[in-house]
Motif scaffolding. Structure first.
Motif, PDB file in Angstrom:
ATOM      1  N   GLN A 272       0.796  -1.153  -0.100  1.00 50.54           N
ATOM      2  CA  GLN A 272       0.102  -0.058   0.201  1.00 50.54           C
ATOM      3  C   GLN A 272       0.826   1.471  -0.077  1.00 50.54           C
ATOM      4  OE1 GLN A 272      -2.561  -0.401   3.243  1.00 50.54           O
ATOM      5  NE2 GLN A 272      -4.074  -2.058   2.445  1.00 50.54           N
ATOM      6  N   ALA A 273       1.981   1.292   0.816  1.00 53.36           N
ATOM      7  CA  ALA A 273       2.812   2.479   0.929  1.00 53.36           C
ATOM      8  C   ALA A 273       3.297   2.515  -0.623  1.00 53.36           C
ATOM      9  CB  ALA A 273       3.890   2.226   2.004  1.00 53.36           C
ATOM     10  N   LEU A 274       3.628   1.594  -1.261  1.00 63.41           N
ATOM     11  CA  LEU A 274       4.400   1.494  -2.548  1.00 63.41           C
ATOM     12  C   LEU A 274       3.473   2.172  -3.582  1.00 63.41           C
ATOM     13  CD1 LEU A 274       6.676   0.848  -4.624  1.00 63.41           C
ATOM     14  CD2 LEU A 274       5.920  -1.097  -4.683  1.00 63.41           C
ATOM     15  N   ASP A 275       2.136   1.761  -3.503  1.00 67.22           N
ATOM     16  CA  ASP A 275       1.256   2.262  -4.622  1.00 67.22           C
ATOM     17  C   ASP A 275       1.032   3.795  -4.064  1.00 67.22           C
ATOM     18  OD1 ASP A 275       0.894  -0.408  -5.455  1.00 67.22           O
ATOM     19  OD2 ASP A 275      -0.971  -0.766  -4.155  1.00 67.22           O
ATOM     20  N   ARG A 276       0.879   4.197  -3.086  1.00 67.49           N
ATOM     21  CA  ARG A 276       0.616   5.518  -2.712  1.00 67.49           C
ATOM     22  C   ARG A 276       1.780   6.448  -3.287  1.00 67.49           C
ATOM     23  NH1 ARG A 276      -1.376   3.374   2.346  1.00 67.49           N
ATOM     24  NH2 ARG A 276       0.832   4.003   3.220  1.00 67.49           N
ATOM     25  N   ALA A 277       3.004   6.032  -3.188  1.00 68.48           N
ATOM     26  CA  ALA A 277       4.277   6.365  -3.382  1.00 68.48           C
ATOM     27  C   ALA A 277       4.240   6.488  -4.950  1.00 68.48           C
ATOM     28  CB  ALA A 277       5.741   6.002  -3.198  1.00 68.48           C
ATOM     29  N   LEU A 278       4.065   5.606  -5.583  1.00 67.61           N
ATOM     30  CA  LEU A 278       3.752   5.461  -7.256  1.00 67.61           C
ATOM     31  C   LEU A 278       2.754   6.313  -7.756  1.00 67.61           C
ATOM     32  CD1 LEU A 278       4.171   1.817  -8.069  1.00 67.61           C
ATOM     33  CD2 LEU A 278       6.032   3.693  -8.462  1.00 67.61           C
ATOM     34  N   ALA A 279       1.587   6.516  -7.029  1.00 67.80           N
ATOM     35  CA  ALA A 279       0.394   7.422  -7.531  1.00 67.80           C
ATOM     36  C   ALA A 279       0.877   8.980  -7.515  1.00 67.80           C
ATOM     37  CB  ALA A 279      -0.771   7.065  -6.406  1.00 67.80           C
ATOM     38  N   LYS A 280       1.630   9.377  -6.384  1.00 69.17           N
ATOM     39  CA  LYS A 280       2.237  10.452  -6.228  1.00 69.17           C
ATOM     40  C   LYS A 280       3.275  10.905  -7.097  1.00 69.17           C
ATOM     41  CE  LYS A 280       1.413  11.009  -1.219  1.00 69.17           C
ATOM     42  NZ  LYS A 280       2.184  11.084   0.178  1.00 69.17           N
ATOM     43  N   THR A 281       4.015  10.152  -7.490  1.00 73.25           N
ATOM     44  CA  THR A 281       5.258  10.210  -8.484  1.00 73.25           C
ATOM     45  C   THR A 281       4.902  10.057  -9.872  1.00 73.25           C
ATOM     46  OG1 THR A 281       6.788   9.326  -6.774  1.00 73.25           O
ATOM     47  CG2 THR A 281       7.668   9.448  -8.984  1.00 73.25           C
ATOM     48  N   LEU A 282       4.201   9.007 -10.232  1.00 71.37           N
ATOM     49  CA  LEU A 282       3.775   8.974 -11.750  1.00 71.37           C
ATOM     50  C   LEU A 282       2.320   9.595 -11.913  1.00 71.37           C
ATOM     51  CD1 LEU A 282       4.803   5.273 -12.084  1.00 71.37           C
ATOM     52  CD2 LEU A 282       5.984   7.209 -12.538  1.00 71.37           C
ATOM     53  N   THR A 283       2.311  10.165 -12.950  1.00 71.89           N
ATOM     54  CA  THR A 283       1.041  10.796 -13.225  1.00 71.89           C
ATOM     55  C   THR A 283       0.550  10.025 -14.800  1.00 71.89           C
ATOM     56  OG1 THR A 283       1.914  12.679 -14.624  1.00 71.89           O
ATOM     57  CG2 THR A 283       1.347  13.093 -12.170  1.00 71.89           C
ATOM     58  N   ALA A 284      -0.587   9.976 -14.818  1.00 72.86           N
ATOM     59  CA  ALA A 284      -1.118   9.367 -16.203  1.00 72.86           C
ATOM     60  C   ALA A 284      -1.037  10.243 -17.414  1.00 72.86           C
ATOM     61  CB  ALA A 284      -2.664   8.874 -15.934  1.00 72.86           C
TER      62      ALA A 284
END
Length: 139
Positions: free
Chosen positions: A14-26
């Motif tokens: 979950q922490a990895l998913d949150r960090a990726l969602a903040k870093t990567l934008t569609a």
């Protein structure tokens, strides 16, 4: 065999998913994408369900044949590996037994299985250690 999931793995995921969602934008969609998509879907709707069913059954049969071929190949490789390991073990025993008898006397016959058990335990414990949560928390 499925290993039980560690509760920490879920939190880390979950922490990895949150960090990726903040870093990567569609990326943004090109202009007119939805209209082009709808038009493509309308063009590709099969008029003949029997034709679609036959195509899907052919694809399924091809995939099933590939899966069975891979399974047979895996079984053949496994059998070859087992036969090779059996010959290698027999060869190792043939050469090791005189040495063990020279060093351990009559107990040399018993030393060989004990050495095998120790090697098996070491390998098993190393695999267990790599998968344990204790090893992850210490590193």
């Amino acid at each position: 065999m499925n290993m039980p999931r560690d509760p920490l793995d879920g939190a880390l995921d979950q922490a990895l998913d949150r960090a990726l969602a903040k870093t990567l934008t569609a990326p943004g969609l090109p202009a007119g994408f939805r209209e082009q998509l709808r038009a493509a879907v309308v063009r590709t709707v099969p008029e003949d369900r029997a034709q679609l069913r036959a195509a899907l059954e052919r694809e399924h049969a091809v995939q099933l044949a590939e899966l069975q071929d891979g399974y047979v190949l895996l079984r053949q490789r496994t059998l070859g590996t087992l036969i090779g390991a059996g010959f290698a073990a027999g060869l190792a025993v043939t050469f090791a037994l005189p040495w063990l008898k020279a060093h351990f006397g009559d107990n040399g016959v018993f030393a060989l299985p004990v050495i095998g058990v120790v090697i098996g335990l070491v390998l098993s414990l190393s695999v267990w250690w790599q998968r344990s949560s204790l090893a992850r928390s210490l590193s």
